[in-house]
Motif scaffolding. Sequence first.
Motif, PDB file in Angstrom:
ATOM      1  N   GLU A   1     -72.671  30.028  16.146  1.00 11.46           N
ATOM      2  CA  GLU A   1     -73.817  30.345  16.988  1.00 11.46           C
ATOM      3  C   GLU A   1     -74.968  30.886  16.147  1.00 11.46           C
ATOM      4  O   GLU A   1     -76.141  30.584  16.402  1.00 11.46           O
ATOM      5  N   VAL A   2     -74.627  31.694  15.139  1.00  7.70           N
ATOM      6  CA  VAL A   2     -75.667  32.227  14.247  1.00  7.70           C
ATOM      7  C   VAL A   2     -76.320  31.094  13.462  1.00  7.70           C
ATOM      8  O   VAL A   2     -77.550  31.021  13.326  1.00  7.70           O
ATOM      9  N   GLU A   3     -75.500  30.207  12.933  1.00 15.23           N
ATOM     10  CA  GLU A   3     -76.040  29.126  12.105  1.00 15.23           C
ATOM     11  C   GLU A   3     -76.884  28.141  12.917  1.00 15.23           C
ATOM     12  O   GLU A   3     -77.737  27.453  12.364  1.00 15.23           O
ATOM     13  N   LYS A   4     -76.679  28.065  14.250  1.00 14.00           N
ATOM     14  CA  LYS A   4     -77.516  27.213  15.090  1.00 14.00           C
ATOM     15  C   LYS A   4     -78.972  27.678  15.063  1.00 14.00           C
ATOM     16  O   LYS A   4     -79.899  26.870  15.043  1.00 14.00           O
ATOM     17  N   VAL A   5     -79.156  28.996  15.116  1.00 15.37           N
ATOM     18  CA  VAL A   5     -80.513  29.533  15.185  1.00 15.37           C
ATOM     19  C   VAL A   5     -81.021  29.989  13.827  1.00 15.37           C
ATOM     20  O   VAL A   5     -82.154  30.456  13.707  1.00 15.37           O
ATOM     21  N   MET A   6     -80.179  29.812  12.798  1.00 22.20           N
ATOM     22  CA  MET A   6     -80.556  30.305  11.480  1.00 22.20           C
ATOM     23  C   MET A   6     -80.097  29.286  10.412  1.00 22.20           C
ATOM     24  O   MET A   6     -79.187  29.560   9.636  1.00 22.20           O
ATOM     25  N   PRO A   7     -80.688  28.093  10.383  1.00 25.04           N
ATOM     26  CA  PRO A   7     -80.233  27.055   9.448  1.00 25.04           C
ATOM     27  C   PRO A   7     -80.430  27.430   7.984  1.00 25.04           C
ATOM     28  O   PRO A   7     -79.842  26.802   7.107  1.00 25.04           O
ATOM     29  N   GLU A   8     -81.244  28.438   7.721  1.00 26.33           N
ATOM     30  CA  GLU A   8     -81.481  28.842   6.339  1.00 26.33           C
ATOM     31  C   GLU A   8     -80.365  29.734   5.797  1.00 26.33           C
ATOM     32  O   GLU A   8     -80.399  30.175   4.641  1.00 26.33           O
ATOM     33  N   ALA A   9     -79.329  30.010   6.627  1.00 28.50           N
ATOM     34  CA  ALA A   9     -78.271  30.926   6.211  1.00 28.50           C
ATOM     35  C   ALA A   9     -76.906  30.381   6.608  1.00 28.50           C
ATOM     36  O   ALA A   9     -76.780  29.517   7.483  1.00 28.50           O
ATOM     37  N   VAL A  10     -75.888  30.883   5.930  1.00 30.61           N
ATOM     38  CA  VAL A  10     -74.488  30.581   6.241  1.00 30.61           C
ATOM     39  C   VAL A  10     -73.812  31.904   6.597  1.00 30.61           C
ATOM     40  O   VAL A  10     -73.956  32.888   5.869  1.00 30.61           O
ATOM     41  N   ALA A  11     -73.082  31.927   7.711  1.00 24.11           N
ATOM     42  CA  ALA A  11     -72.462  33.174   8.182  1.00 24.11           C
ATOM     43  C   ALA A  11     -70.985  33.229   7.783  1.00 24.11           C
ATOM     44  O   ALA A  11     -70.305  32.200   7.668  1.00 24.11           O
ATOM     45  N   SER A  12     -70.515  34.446   7.598  1.00 24.15           N
ATOM     46  CA  SER A  12     -69.124  34.655   7.194  1.00 24.15           C
ATOM     47  C   SER A  12     -68.641  35.991   7.736  1.00 24.15           C
ATOM     48  O   SER A  12     -69.401  36.962   7.810  1.00 24.15           O
ATOM     49  N   VAL A  13     -67.346  36.048   8.129  1.00 28.57           N
ATOM     50  CA  VAL A  13     -66.717  37.308   8.545  1.00 28.57           C
ATOM     51  C   VAL A  13     -65.450  37.501   7.724  1.00 28.57           C
ATOM     52  O   VAL A  13     -64.620  36.588   7.622  1.00 28.57           O
ATOM     53  N   ILE A  14     -65.320  38.676   7.142  1.00 29.28           N
ATOM     54  CA  ILE A  14     -64.157  39.022   6.329  1.00 29.28           C
ATOM     55  C   ILE A  14     -63.527  40.283   6.913  1.00 29.28           C
ATOM     56  O   ILE A  14     -64.231  41.212   7.293  1.00 29.28           O
ATOM     57  N   GLY A  15     -62.202  40.312   7.008  1.00 28.60           N
ATOM     58  CA  GLY A  15     -61.495  41.497   7.474  1.00 28.60           C
ATOM     59  C   GLY A  15     -61.050  42.363   6.303  1.00 28.60           C
ATOM     60  O   GLY A  15     -61.008  41.915   5.152  1.00 28.60           O
ATOM     61  N   VAL A  16     -60.708  43.610   6.602  1.00 30.26           N
ATOM     62  CA  VAL A  16     -60.159  44.534   5.610  1.00 30.26           C
ATOM     63  C   VAL A  16     -58.807  45.005   6.133  1.00 30.26           C
ATOM     64  O   VAL A  16     -58.721  45.558   7.228  1.00 30.26           O
ATOM     65  N   ASP A  17     -57.724  44.765   5.367  1.00 34.72           N
ATOM     66  CA  ASP A  17     -56.395  45.153   5.852  1.00 34.72           C
ATOM     67  C   ASP A  17     -56.132  46.640   5.618  1.00 34.72           C
ATOM     68  O   ASP A  17     -56.986  47.376   5.113  1.00 34.72           O
ATOM     69  N   ASP A  18     -54.937  47.093   5.988  1.00 35.54           N
ATOM     70  CA  ASP A  18     -54.599  48.517   5.902  1.00 35.54           C
ATOM     71  C   ASP A  18     -54.553  49.022   4.464  1.00 35.54           C
ATOM     72  O   ASP A  18     -54.527  50.239   4.242  1.00 35.54           O
ATOM     73  N   TYR A  19     -54.528  48.103   3.516  1.00 32.24           N
ATOM     74  CA  TYR A  19     -54.456  48.501   2.102  1.00 32.24           C
ATOM     75  C   TYR A  19     -55.799  48.334   1.392  1.00 32.24           C
ATOM     76  O   TYR A  19     -55.885  48.419   0.170  1.00 32.24           O
ATOM     77  N   GLY A  20     -56.873  48.084   2.184  1.00 32.08           N
ATOM     78  CA  GLY A  20     -58.199  47.966   1.601  1.00 32.08           C
ATOM     79  C   GLY A  20     -58.471  46.636   0.939  1.00 32.08           C
ATOM     80  O   GLY A  20     -59.425  46.510   0.158  1.00 32.08           O
ATOM     81  N   ARG A  21     -57.688  45.616   1.261  1.00 33.80           N
ATOM     82  CA  ARG A  21     -57.885  44.293   0.661  1.00 33.80           C
ATOM     83  C   ARG A  21     -58.646  43.383   1.625  1.00 33.80           C
ATOM     84  O   ARG A  21     -58.492  43.479   2.845  1.00 33.80           O
ATOM     85  N   LEU A  22     -59.463  42.503   1.042  1.00 31.44           N
ATOM     86  CA  LEU A  22     -60.294  41.593   1.838  1.00 31.44           C
ATOM     87  C   LEU A  22     -59.471  40.407   2.325  1.00 31.44           C
ATOM     88  O   LEU A  22     -58.698  39.820   1.551  1.00 31.44           O
ATOM     89  N   ARG A  23     -59.643  40.067   3.607  1.00 28.48           N
ATOM     90  CA  ARG A  23     -58.925  38.941   4.203  1.00 28.48           C
ATOM     91  C   ARG A  23     -59.928  38.061   4.948  1.00 28.48           C
ATOM     92  O   ARG A  23     -60.426  38.428   6.008  1.00 28.48           O
TER      93      ARG A  23
END
Length: 727
Positions: free
Chosen positions: A155-177
């Motif tokens: 939905e973000v990329e529909k209205v913002m073609p100049e950008a790429v969106a990403s979501v990253i989680g953080v687990d209980d040990y502080g590691r990126l997922r």
Amino acid sequence: MPSYVADGEPDVSWVIDHSDNAIVVCDEAARVTWINQGFTRMFGYTPEDALGRRPSDFLAGPHTDPETVEWVRGQLHTQQGYRTELLVYAKNGVPLWISAVVNPVFDPERNVRYLLGVYTDITHSKLHEEMHRKVLSAIVREQPLQEVLTLICREVEKVMPEAVASVIGVDDYGRLRPLASPSLPDQIATLIDGELAGPMVGACGSAAWSGQPVECRDIERDPRWQSHNAPFLALGIRACWSSPVKGNDGRVLGTFALYYWENRAPDEFHLRVADVCLHLCALAMERERERARMHQLSFFDTLTGLPNRALFNSKVEQMLLGAARRDSQVALLFVDIDRFKIVNDTQGHTAGDALLRELAKRLGSELRDGDVVARLAGDEFVLAIPDRTAEEAANLADRLMARLSEPLSAGRMILTPQASVGVAMFPTDGWDVDSLVRHADIAMYRAKSEGGGRIVFYSLEMNQAMQERLALENALREAVRSGQLRLHYQPQVALDDDASLHGVEALLRWRHPEIGEISPATFVPMAEECGLIDELGRWTLEEACTQMADWRRRGVPVPRVSVNLSAINFEQQDLPTFIGNVLGKCGLSPDELMVEVTESVMLAQKPEVLANIDAIHRMGVSLSIDDFGTGYSSLSHLHRLPISELKLDMSFVRDLEHSESARALTTSILRIGESLSLKVVAEGVENAAQRAVLASLNCDLLQGYYVSRPLSPHSLERWVSLQPPTE
């Protein structure tokens, strides 16, 4: 300078050009005849681009709703004004949500001469509304978290073609997922996965670590990106802006990032969009965290983290189906920790819980992929092992018992745990989970009844024995209700020439109308297991006091009566009140009653037990430790306990004639009693030789067949009458 008309009013077109709205005039066929400068500013189209064309022809784009466009065109024939909302596209491809208000302008003959349109940019509010609608709908439908977050990115990329969106989680040990990045190749997610968040781990790692937004306008030169920028630069990504996604408690759950194809920073529109996305990401991730927590509570034991009964049953059902297809066996092991209750009673539940957690780890360490272990309740564990023969199951059980018995610390004690293991085999001993667990439980019970610390395989004979046991439990309940129980009394005498009567111990007896006499060694443990022990203890105390009152009225010279109470009795808050009421009803003084308890009860750390011990002592009732020397005695506690008597366990007395160690232990216990001014009663004295040894060691009191068997009230009265008078 503005132009004016003759009457001094300003040029209307000049005023309209300064409006933030896009204003367009069309002819009756909806072709553009005039636009204001606001139209050009909003959409990028000049008058030369727009004149003679219908707005719907050049403003519609990939995601414009075609049904709304058709509806707008159909309004030409109605000669009425209308209002609508529509996603359109500017000349540079940027999508915009507009609110369009269109009204017809009529000539004097009431024919439509012009159409006046006023377009307002509602992108931010509409984006907020649309994203909330779509994302909340996905959450309500319980779509997987990654699908919800991917929806947000798209939905973000529909209205913002100049950008790429990403979501990253953080687990209980502080590691990126990585959770969602639909426009980035999979190798980017692989590169990020498992990285520990930190100040030099790109924009996302830094934002997750600091809890603050991180702006990197040039990732090629930004020091935070030096170890991670190559794959991104290869894709043409030049900048990144990442913000932390936070939960209600302020904890960083992950990050939302915009990657740019050029060196730049986010603009005001990006800031507004990101604000919406952060809220929705937090909502989705919090929901997932709550769902995971509910799943954990529903299917896992909170103390050990092992599967609970519900999850175990589900997994084993599938295991049995697979085994049936393969024509293979499954071993089900029921593991019960021997004497675990003593740890809880003497060291407290904190130590007991720590012991269970450690034993759970040990059980899990011996299993393969595909094996299942669960905690059912208390100190009971169950394991299901596919593709094992009975011999292999026995070898595994041996390894488990050896692993469990390794010494460990529990509270102030070093323990060497011991387990009883029952084994049932699929399909021989049952075709379903419930049958296998029940049969393994029966086998475990047999192992425990044989002394514990052993492995027993289920057999049909055991099932029959268990059915008999259940029948006996029901009979015991009936015995309590119908008065089949009675008390016998065993004398305790002084170890001196007079052998004067010190008191009697009340002992339960049960004569079943069909089976006959049933040993207390059989029915007392059964009462503990089936929840009758508190009732039995109270019945015994009341019956013994009633008998004592009868003897007192009739002048039978019995100095006092001792009654055994269980740990369960001492956990009841009303025990002191109950004892006081019984004594009052029977007209007895407190010194005519002795309450016997085991070491584990006396040394318990439970507040209610300690409070009861203190209250009973303060009312004047004496307390005795039964079977002393067989439990986990702690001399540092013993001298602080309000006790009057120690009872030397019969296992020591039995070996006095032949065992130096038995004599040494007996001597130690007698000296403890002497140093603490406690009477010591030797139980189970059966012959003159044992009496002689005890006399040489200066024991105080004797109890056992050498003095007398347990007697009915009438027989005890006769025994007392035959004793020589004391001087």
